[in-house]
Design a protein around this motif. Sequence first.
Motif, PDB file in Angstrom:
ATOM      1  N   PRO A  95       0.837  -1.210   0.000  1.00  0.00           N
ATOM      2  CA  PRO A  95       0.000   0.000   0.000  1.00  0.00           C
ATOM      3  C   PRO A  95       0.865   1.251   0.000  1.00  0.00           C
ATOM      4  O   PRO A  95       1.899   1.318   0.667  1.00  0.00           O
ATOM      5  N   PRO A 109      -8.106   5.538   5.047  1.00  0.00           N
ATOM      6  CA  PRO A 109      -7.582   4.171   4.911  1.00  0.00           C
ATOM      7  C   PRO A 109      -7.776   3.573   3.522  1.00  0.00           C
ATOM      8  O   PRO A 109      -6.927   2.824   3.049  1.00  0.00           O
ATOM      9  N   GLU A 110      -8.900   3.922   2.845  1.00  0.00           N
ATOM     10  CA  GLU A 110      -9.127   3.344   1.519  1.00  0.00           C
ATOM     11  C   GLU A 110      -8.093   3.836   0.515  1.00  0.00           C
ATOM     12  O   GLU A 110      -7.604   3.066  -0.319  1.00  0.00           O
ATOM     13  N   LYS A 111      -7.761   5.117   0.605  1.00  0.00           N
ATOM     14  CA  LYS A 111      -6.772   5.665  -0.331  1.00  0.00           C
ATOM     15  C   LYS A 111      -5.361   5.236   0.052  1.00  0.00           C
ATOM     16  O   LYS A 111      -4.523   4.981  -0.814  1.00  0.00           O
ATOM     17  N   ARG A 112      -5.088   5.135   1.327  1.00  0.00           N
ATOM     18  CA  ARG A 112      -3.770   4.666   1.758  1.00  0.00           C
ATOM     19  C   ARG A 112      -3.532   3.230   1.317  1.00  0.00           C
ATOM     20  O   ARG A 112      -2.390   2.809   1.150  1.00  0.00           O
ATOM     21  N   ALA A 113      -4.623   2.495   1.079  1.00  0.00           N
ATOM     22  CA  ALA A 113      -4.512   1.085   0.689  1.00  0.00           C
ATOM     23  C   ALA A 113      -4.293   0.899  -0.811  1.00  0.00           C
ATOM     24  O   ALA A 113      -4.058  -0.222  -1.272  1.00  0.00           O
ATOM     25  N   ILE A 114      -4.398   1.978  -1.592  1.00  0.00           N
ATOM     26  CA  ILE A 114      -4.041   1.882  -3.015  1.00  0.00           C
ATOM     27  C   ILE A 114      -2.625   1.329  -3.115  1.00  0.00           C
ATOM     28  O   ILE A 114      -1.738   1.710  -2.349  1.00  0.00           O
ATOM     29  N   SER A 124      -5.937   3.379  -9.912  1.00  0.00           N
ATOM     30  CA  SER A 124      -6.038   3.836  -8.518  1.00  0.00           C
ATOM     31  C   SER A 124      -7.477   3.993  -8.067  1.00  0.00           C
ATOM     32  O   SER A 124      -7.751   3.972  -6.871  1.00  0.00           O
ATOM     33  N   SER A 154     -12.094  12.014  -5.052  1.00  0.00           N
ATOM     34  CA  SER A 154     -12.978  10.937  -4.611  1.00  0.00           C
ATOM     35  C   SER A 154     -12.553   9.614  -5.235  1.00  0.00           C
ATOM     36  O   SER A 154     -12.032   9.576  -6.354  1.00  0.00           O
ATOM     37  N   LEU A 155     -12.814   8.531  -4.522  1.00  0.00           N
ATOM     38  CA  LEU A 155     -12.672   7.200  -5.113  1.00  0.00           C
ATOM     39  C   LEU A 155     -13.956   6.907  -5.883  1.00  0.00           C
ATOM     40  O   LEU A 155     -15.031   6.808  -5.299  1.00  0.00           O
ATOM     41  N   PRO A 158     -13.534   0.933  -7.261  1.00  0.00           N
ATOM     42  CA  PRO A 158     -12.621   0.213  -6.367  1.00  0.00           C
ATOM     43  C   PRO A 158     -11.228   0.155  -6.976  1.00  0.00           C
ATOM     44  O   PRO A 158     -11.087  -0.190  -8.161  1.00  0.00           O
TER      45      PRO A 158
END
Length: 339
Positions: A95, A109-114, A124, A154-155, A158
């Motif tokens: 990540p 956390p969702e973006k850090r997990a990219i 991404s 924004s994400l 997924p």
Amino acid sequence: MGPPDIDLALPWVTASVQEVGGSDEMVAGGLERARANDRLLSLLVVKDGRLVVEEYFGGRGPDDLHDVRSVTKSVVSTLAGVALARGDIGGLDDPIGDYLDPLVKGAGPEKRAITVGQLLTMTSGLEWDETGGFGSYIEWIRSGDYLNFVLERSLVSPPGTDFNYNSGAVHLLGVVVEQATTMRLPDLAQQALFEPMGISMSRWESLGGGFHNGGAGLDLRPRDLARFGQLFLQRGSSAGKRIVPVDWVDRSTIERFDWRIDSGSLKGISYGYLWWIVPDAPEPFYFAWGHGGQYIVVVPDLNLVVVATSNWRGAGEQAGRYERLTMDMLVEYIVPAFR
């Protein structure tokens, strides 16, 4: 016969088109088309490790640096492969949050997990619209906050699912590489790639704070762009010296997606690790592609490397047309001349 393993640090050996079995007539047709393109600045062809075409336009010459825009991405991909081989980056599933602390503030956390791999494949999931080379890219450059601007998007899908061309995300990858190796991109590139290939002149757009634009803004001379293409043709080797791991060259230059797009005469383009891939061409090839008509084309079956650079400044919405003009000339005349 496989590609020659020439010493890329030595001056180019030259030969005529005829000496390497090419068609003078087709090359002449390509050059006629090239001269009609008022944006084209250089056209170089390396066949079997020898420089057989070297033409400059618009008052340019062999010692001029060219800002090759998103060709930079293929160099950053290569540096990521070097960092992986050194163990500075643990793996493609790492990540990015592990590498970006404490530089970023707003990444949840969702973006850090990219992952590193998702940045390499433009998956991404971050909102971004770079249509025509403008849009989000211009907003990003003007923002002055080059990391957080990207991570505050924004994400919209997924991570790992949908391809969406995003120069800002590749800049994130460049920062990941810098943080992992504790070296700035220009210094790492010089040590790991350019010096072993004999490249002594380069320039990389600074974004302040010690960081450099990972998505664009690398300037190189055309002969040195050809060295980079030849390095990949030689699968990461220079006269037996390993510069880039062979498995990274192979993994970077195979298509990672089922979709295909077209650009003028060139049909069936897909994507690898920050390289464009044409798997179904008569001779499958891959290429680095920069805004306005910057190309490094590598055709392994023909032991062929082709470089073209163009003046993208002020082209505006016509940039895409000039990209197609240049690529049409390459796929209709220059590549077929060496079959």
